[in-house]
Scaffold this motif. Structure first.
Motif, PDB file in Angstrom:
ATOM      1  N   ASP A  25       8.144  -2.170  18.256  1.00 18.29           N
ATOM      2  CA  ASP A  25       9.502  -1.633  18.255  1.00 18.29           C
ATOM      3  C   ASP A  25       9.601  -0.627  19.394  1.00 18.29           C
ATOM      4  O   ASP A  25       9.142   0.514  19.270  1.00 18.29           O
ATOM      5  CB  ASP A  25       9.780  -0.972  16.895  1.00 18.29           C
ATOM      6  CG  ASP A  25      11.154  -0.344  16.846  1.00 18.29           C
ATOM      7  OD1 ASP A  25      11.983  -0.636  17.748  1.00 18.29           O
ATOM      8  OD2 ASP A  25      11.409   0.445  15.926  1.00 18.29           O
ATOM      9  N   PHE A  26      10.167  -1.069  20.510  1.00 18.63           N
ATOM     10  CA  PHE A  26      10.239  -0.206  21.685  1.00 18.63           C
ATOM     11  C   PHE A  26      11.281   0.893  21.537  1.00 18.63           C
ATOM     12  O   PHE A  26      11.229   1.889  22.249  1.00 18.63           O
ATOM     13  CB  PHE A  26      10.529  -1.041  22.938  1.00 18.63           C
ATOM     14  CG  PHE A  26       9.352  -1.867  23.362  1.00 18.63           C
ATOM     15  CD1 PHE A  26       9.265  -3.207  23.011  1.00 18.63           C
ATOM     16  CD2 PHE A  26       8.317  -1.310  24.079  1.00 18.63           C
ATOM     17  CE1 PHE A  26       8.168  -3.972  23.378  1.00 18.63           C
ATOM     18  CE2 PHE A  26       7.216  -2.070  24.463  1.00 18.63           C
ATOM     19  CZ  PHE A  26       7.137  -3.409  24.109  1.00 18.63           C
ATOM     20  N   SER A  27      12.206   0.714  20.609  1.00 15.99           N
ATOM     21  CA  SER A  27      13.255   1.733  20.485  1.00 15.99           C
ATOM     22  C   SER A  27      12.696   3.048  19.941  1.00 15.99           C
ATOM     23  O   SER A  27      13.353   4.071  20.002  1.00 15.99           O
ATOM     24  CB  SER A  27      14.376   1.222  19.583  1.00 15.99           C
ATOM     25  OG  SER A  27      13.900   1.122  18.244  1.00 15.99           O
ATOM     26  N   GLN A  28      11.465   3.016  19.459  1.00 12.46           N
ATOM     27  CA  GLN A  28      10.845   4.246  18.946  1.00 12.46           C
ATOM     28  C   GLN A  28      10.776   5.342  20.002  1.00 12.46           C
ATOM     29  O   GLN A  28      10.730   6.525  19.679  1.00 12.46           O
ATOM     30  CB  GLN A  28       9.409   3.973  18.485  1.00 12.46           C
ATOM     31  CG  GLN A  28       9.308   3.209  17.198  1.00 12.46           C
ATOM     32  CD  GLN A  28       7.850   2.998  16.835  1.00 12.46           C
ATOM     33  OE1 GLN A  28       7.207   3.861  16.278  1.00 12.46           O
ATOM     34  NE2 GLN A  28       7.336   1.833  17.177  1.00 12.46           N
ATOM     35  N   ILE A  29      10.775   4.908  21.270  1.00 17.67           N
ATOM     36  CA  ILE A  29      10.615   5.901  22.333  1.00 17.67           C
ATOM     37  C   ILE A  29      11.810   6.864  22.374  1.00 17.67           C
ATOM     38  O   ILE A  29      11.696   7.991  22.863  1.00 17.67           O
ATOM     39  CB  ILE A  29      10.378   5.202  23.700  1.00 17.67           C
ATOM     40  CG1 ILE A  29       9.743   6.183  24.674  1.00 17.67           C
ATOM     41  CG2 ILE A  29      11.671   4.608  24.261  1.00 17.67           C
ATOM     42  CD1 ILE A  29       9.222   5.538  25.930  1.00 17.67           C
ATOM     43  N   GLU A  30      12.948   6.407  21.832  1.00 22.26           N
ATOM     44  CA  GLU A  30      14.112   7.306  21.803  1.00 22.26           C
ATOM     45  C   GLU A  30      13.887   8.483  20.861  1.00 22.26           C
ATOM     46  O   GLU A  30      14.561   9.498  20.968  1.00 22.26           O
ATOM     47  CB  GLU A  30      15.361   6.532  21.367  1.00 22.26           C
ATOM     48  CG  GLU A  30      15.879   5.605  22.450  1.00 22.26           C
ATOM     49  CD  GLU A  30      16.762   4.496  21.887  1.00 22.26           C
ATOM     50  OE1 GLU A  30      17.395   4.744  20.842  1.00 22.26           O
ATOM     51  OE2 GLU A  30      16.785   3.407  22.483  1.00 22.26           O
ATOM     52  N   ASP A  31      12.940   8.320  19.940  1.00 23.82           N
ATOM     53  CA  ASP A  31      12.647   9.420  19.014  1.00 23.82           C
ATOM     54  C   ASP A  31      11.667  10.411  19.603  1.00 23.82           C
ATOM     55  O   ASP A  31      11.304  11.383  18.957  1.00 23.82           O
ATOM     56  CB  ASP A  31      12.036   8.879  17.709  1.00 23.82           C
ATOM     57  CG  ASP A  31      12.964   7.892  17.040  1.00 23.82           C
ATOM     58  OD1 ASP A  31      12.456   6.959  16.383  1.00 23.82           O
ATOM     59  OD2 ASP A  31      14.185   8.049  17.193  1.00 23.82           O
TER      60      ASP A  31
ATOM     61  N   PHE B  73       3.757   1.553  20.330  1.00 24.79           N
ATOM     62  CA  PHE B  73       4.998   0.915  19.893  1.00 24.79           C
ATOM     63  C   PHE B  73       4.916   0.109  18.607  1.00 24.79           C
ATOM     64  O   PHE B  73       5.858  -0.571  18.251  1.00 24.79           O
ATOM     65  CB  PHE B  73       5.534   0.015  21.017  1.00 24.79           C
ATOM     66  CG  PHE B  73       5.915   0.794  22.247  1.00 24.79           C
ATOM     67  CD1 PHE B  73       5.121   0.753  23.381  1.00 24.79           C
ATOM     68  CD2 PHE B  73       7.046   1.573  22.252  1.00 24.79           C
ATOM     69  CE1 PHE B  73       5.455   1.484  24.508  1.00 24.79           C
ATOM     70  CE2 PHE B  73       7.392   2.310  23.383  1.00 24.79           C
ATOM     71  CZ  PHE B  73       6.597   2.259  24.514  1.00 24.79           C
ATOM     72  N   LYS B  75       5.287  -1.171  14.978  1.00 19.93           N
ATOM     73  CA  LYS B  75       6.289  -0.849  13.959  1.00 19.93           C
ATOM     74  C   LYS B  75       5.529  -0.455  12.698  1.00 19.93           C
ATOM     75  O   LYS B  75       5.079  -1.297  11.943  1.00 19.93           O
ATOM     76  CB  LYS B  75       7.108  -2.116  13.705  1.00 19.93           C
ATOM     77  CG  LYS B  75       8.505  -1.884  13.212  1.00 19.93           C
ATOM     78  CD  LYS B  75       9.217  -3.226  13.124  1.00 19.93           C
ATOM     79  CE  LYS B  75      10.709  -3.076  13.106  1.00 19.93           C
ATOM     80  NZ  LYS B  75      11.396  -4.315  13.457  1.00 19.93           N
TER      81      LYS B  75
END
Lengths: 184, 459
Positions: A25-31, B73, B75
């Motif tokens: 989940d690459f969107s984790q970097i926004e956190d 990264f 999950k």
């Protein structure tokens, strides 16, 4: 020898690649949020009895003496956007047999106060006076306009009416540091 | 469109074209034209070949020593910050990330006579390696408060990246029945380059005497070179058209050579070796070189209370600039390419089949199995990196070869690879997969490689 077909080759590619990037989940970097804490020396000085004595008129200096330094760390956009709290630590070695009042004020470019600490009273003959003052940015946003720091020292009158002797050495050593809490 | 054609296109679109800079599967594999690129002294048994433009040799590799994509990264139930902190703890200043991509624009070859084969072509390459500047990253992430009395080392800053085009021509020459030698001449055209290495100096915060803390910048010597990134006004300016155009005969020219050999100690034992990219590029266009040197101590501002209205802050600033001057220039500089060394010993066995070479009257024995060992080394800013590979190669059919490899290097101790090469008529293709044990969870792999190539071979 029989020549083999190459079709199975591509089927293998497709099968293998379909499973090769699961569970990410690459969107984790926004956190991502760094919370660095930077500590730095601020201002320091040593004053002695002559600094509080008017040699010409042979009287004590009863008005506060002050000096101002530039303080432009807060001009940086990165600091402005991410500073959440500042802590000021002062350490004083008061060898005088008198009390002092220290007033620390932050000013903007037009010399308008952006933040003033409550007067700090340093007791006489206290070699290890320390005090911590905190500025929480949220609610004190005008502090971010500061570009100068002014430290003013006022000699309190003696309790018994005695006057400073310019020939007896007494020292006031002042040290300070700032802690800057940032959050990206 | 036939099923086969659809699958070809589908496979091309999906495949990630990842291949290790250590071409352990390609090296010495099945006498394909592409093996000439890793050993110019490789033997050739065909009359001429032509790579399909853009498809004859595609390769892209990402390798991380000490960390994988899933470390950051995945999950799961941990926050990104926790993942980042755990990864940073695990890494050291010797951990690195490397990236290499090569695209063959043109590749072809022609047999000049029974002993000599000429090959030539043009490819573009992007190469990057960066070491983890642990001290600096942790200083920025945690601040200096946890590091009072600890030292931040600027020598941790070490990286280099380059993009260039290469025009090459090489000869593979059969000296006698036992020995085949070869060499390749390369003309490099540099497009982009950036590097910073051999940095020195430290930053530290310690308990002070004059004030609460003393901050020290000691023996600093930070330098960096770059070409193609900044324009004459020192603004960052990278245009894709210029970048690609510069891979073909730019002002940044260099030369290099590859040499290699194949030696048949006996009909079943063969030694091979090659040295690649012994060469340099001279960068002179849009250069920007930076150097920061000096020493500085900072105790804070010493207030004088002398009514002279000193501008303390400006004084601090000019003191710092005088003690740690920052200089830039646009001088040209030379960069040596990373040199690669390959060496191998192969033992062939099993059923032998004697093939008449199509172009002369000699015969060559081809065994359908072979095993061996390969060693690979590449020069890098910190140290030379080495990989050792054990392999098993098998000819399943006359035109279908398989190679299995087991490699140990900085990235992995469990890197098993497989390569397949096949020829149907004049159409030759190969596919290679590295690190197949990690293939079902590539995100946990520290290195990944798949390679594709299509050539036309005329026997």
């Amino acid at each position: 020898m029989k020549k083999l077909k190459s079709t199975p080759l591509f089927l293998i590619f497709i099968l293998m690649l379909s499973s090769c990037v699961k569970h990410l989940d690459f969107s984790q970097i926004e956190d991502f949020s760094a919370k660095p804490i930077f500590e730095s020396s601020l201002v320091y000085f040593t004053l002695n009895q002559v600094d509080f004595f008017d040699l010409i008129n042979s009287v004590e200096v009863v008005t506060p003496i002050d000096d101002t330094s530039g303080f432009t760390i807060l001009r940086s956009k990165f600091v402005k956007d991410n500073l959440i709290e500042t802590e000021l630590n002062i350490e004083v070695n008061n060898q005088f047999d008198r009390e002092f009042t220290v007033n620390i004020t932050f000013l903007d470019e037009n010399n308008i106060e952006t933040h003033a600490f409550d007067p700090i009273i340093v007791a006489e003959n206290n070699p290890n006076f320390t005090q911590k003052e905190t500025i929480t940015i949220s609610g004190n946003e005008q502090f971010l306009r500061s570009t100068k720091i002014r430290v003013s020292i006022e000699l309190s009158p003696s309790s018994d009416g005695s006057v400073l002797d310019p020939n007896i050495e007494q020292k006031l050593e002042f040290k300070s540091s700032g802690i800057f809490y940032l959050k990206t | 469109m036939s099923i086969k054609q659809i699958l070809v296109v589908f496979g091309l679109l999906l495949s990630s074209f990842v291949y290790s800079q250590n071409k352990q599967i390609l090296y010495g594999f099945a006498e394909m034209p592409n093996t000439l690129m890793v050993n110019p002294g490789a033997e050739t048994n065909y009359r001429y070949h032509g790579g399909i433009p853009g498809l004859s040799g595609l390769s892209l590799n990402i390798g991380a020593s000490g960390g994988a994509l899933s470390d950051l990264f995945l999950k799961d139930n941990t926050t990104f910050n926790t993942k980042f902190e755990n990864l940073s703890n695990k890494l050291t200043n010797r951990s690195f990330l490397s990236f290499n991509a090569k695209i063959d624009i043109l590749n072809g070859g022609y047999r000049l006579d029974e002993k000599t084969y000429l090959s030539f072509g043009m490819y573009q390459e992007v190469d990057f390696i960066g070491y983890y500047p642990k001290d600096i990253v942790e200083l920025l992430y945690y601040g200096n408060q946890p590091f009072i009395n600890k030292t931040v080392h600027f020598s941790d800053l070490k990286f280099r990246g380059e993009m260039l085009g290469v025009i090459h021509a090489g000869l593979s020459y059969k000296m006698n029945k036992k020995l085949n030698v070869g060499g390749r001449f390369k003309l490099y055209s540099g497009s982009l380059h950036i590097s910073s290495k051999n940095n020195a100096g430290t930053f530290s915060t310690e308990q002070g005497v004059n004030n609460v803390y003393r901050h020290n910048v000691t023996n600093v010597n930070i330098t960096s070179n770059s070409s193609g990134f900044f324009d004459a006004d020192e603004n960052l300016n990278v245009g894709l058209k210029d970048v690609l155009g510069n891979t073909l005969l730019s002002k940044n020219i260099g030369v290099g050579v590859d040499v290699g050999f194949t030696y048949h100690y006996s009909p079943q034992i063969e030694f091979t070796g090659s040295i690649l990219d012994v060469g340099f590029v001279s960068y002179s266009k849009n250069n920007r070189n930076l150097s920061i040197t000096g020493n500085h101590e900072f105790d804070g501002v010493n207030l004088l209370y002398d009514s002279t209205n000193t501008d303390y802050w400006s004084q601090l600033d000019s003191d710092f600039k005088a003690n740690v001057p920052r200089k830039t220039n646009a001088d040209s500089y030379i960069v040596w390419r990373p040199i690669k060394l390959n060496g191998a010993v192969r033992y062939s066995f099993g059923r032998a089949r004697t093939n008449k070479e199509c172009y002369d009257v000699t015969y060559k024995e081809y065994y359908n199995n072979s095993v061996g060992l390969q060693l690979f080394a590449i020069t890098r800013p910190l140290s030379t990196q080495i990989a050792a590979t054990a392999f098993l190669e098998k000819s399943i059919a006359e035109n279908f070869h398989v190679k299995f490899t087991y490699t140990m290097d900085d990235f992995s101790k469990s890197n098993v690879g497989v390569g397949v090469s096949t020829q149907m008529g004049i159409f030759q293709m190969y596919g290679m997969f590295g690190n197949i044990l990690k293939f079902s969870n590539l995100t946990g792999a520290t290195t990944a490689s798949v390679q594709f190539g299509f050539n036309l071979i005329f026997d």
